[in-house]
Design an enzyme around this catalytic site. Structure first.
Site: not given
Length: 330
Positions: A44, A46, A185
């Protein structure tokens, strides 16, 4: 003499018209990674979600909310022109990487120029994770595995401003554990047999190491240290209004505290954007958004253990946290 055909050659005419804009597919927050052979996993990122539109005479870069930010990402636009395509729409994330190869939202925001920064716009890279349109063909109806098969030859192995967001073949629980250990994240899980659908759904799922959302900065409390920031006051959307959801007083350095205080001082207003009376509070025009990491919500609808991660302009409304969506459960 044969009469010349008025029809254009088949290979020059698009099979499908190129969309001017595509609403992005958004991941649903879940507690644990889904399991099974139909799920693929990615880091994921950021950063800022963007779509890169490559057209015959130009490249456009659109934000999640549909704003044209081509001028903010010159290195990405320039590198996209070098891809071996005539027309394409790439979906992905614009990020700045730290010295350990992790995306850092605060570094990205400083590279975009709102606050003084050692990072230039050229430090921003684009990780492409989906391909929605290619050389006259709309790919959104295809399953993800087919879209990835077409995307990878275009961007895999590149070290410029446009790169591939790799899929990870691993057990979801193990990948999530390792991602959190390395300070990422979180991870994204995507169903490889699903077409591309705009909006939020179960076909893309996000599992975060901590909760993180965007809130409007409605004011601040000065620090006891002259010229510094004590606490940001934050608002979330509820219908057409802003509602106070608490604040955060950590997450910035001594230097950044002073820079933020100076920035916010120039936006003071006598008309608060939220219904709040608080001794010592300084209210500002609600034009900036804070990225905030937090543990949970309190029973009365306030952020618990909130920490500041970065700042951006409010113009891209789509990402601001909305209580009306029922995302927050008190």
């Amino acid at each position: 003499m044969a009469k010349a055909s008025s029809k254009k050659p088949r290979d020059t005419a698009p099979i499908d018209p190129m969309p001017a804009r595509v609403d992005p597919c958004l991941a649903t927050l879940v507690d644990k990674p889904p399991k099974g052979p139909d799920w693929a996993y990615e880091v994921k990122w950021d950063g800022h979600r963007i779509a890169v539109h490559i057209e015959p005479s130009r490249v456009r870069i659109l934000t999640r909310g549909g704003y044209d930010w081509t001028g903010k990402f010159p290195s990405i636009a320039d590198d996209a022109r070098r891809l071996a395509v005539k027309t394409a729409i790439l979906d992905g994330e614009a990020v700045v990487l730290d010295d350990k190869g992790r995306s850092d939202f605060g570094m990205l925001q400083r590279a975009l120029g709102r606050l003084p920064s050692p990072y230039e716009s050229g430090a921003i890279v684009f990780f492409a994770f989906d391909l929605l349109y290619l050389d006259g063909r709309d790919l959104r109806r295809l399953p993800l595995r087919e879209r990835r098969r077409l995307l990878e030859p275009l961007v895999a192995g590149r070290e410029g401003a446009v790169r591939l967001s790799d899929e990870v073949q691993a057990d979801g629980d193990e990948f999530f554990r390792v991602a959190c250990e390395h300070g990422l994240e979180g991870i994204i899980a995507k169903h490889v047999e699903e077409p591309y659908r705009s909006g939020r759904g179960e076909w893309w799922q996000k599992i975060t190491c901590k909760r993180r959302d965007s809130f409007v900065i409605v004011g601040f409390e000065p620090s006891t240290v002259p010229g510094h920031l004590g606490r940001l006051l934050l608002g979330a959307r509820q219908g057409n209004d802003l509602v106070y959801v608490g604040g955060c007083g950590t997450g910035w350095s001594h230097e950044l505290s002073r820079e933020l205080r100076k920035l916010l001082e120039g936006m003071k207003t006598k008309a608060p954007a939220v219904a709040l009376r608080r001794k010592g509070a300084v209210f500002i025009e609600p034009v900036l958004v804070a990225e905030v990491e937090y543990r949970a919500w309190t029973d009365d609808g306030k952020l618990r253990h909130a920490s500041f991660k970065g700042i951006r302009e409010r113009e891209d409304e789509a990402a601001i946290f909305s209580l009306s969506d029922g995302t927050a459960k008190f």
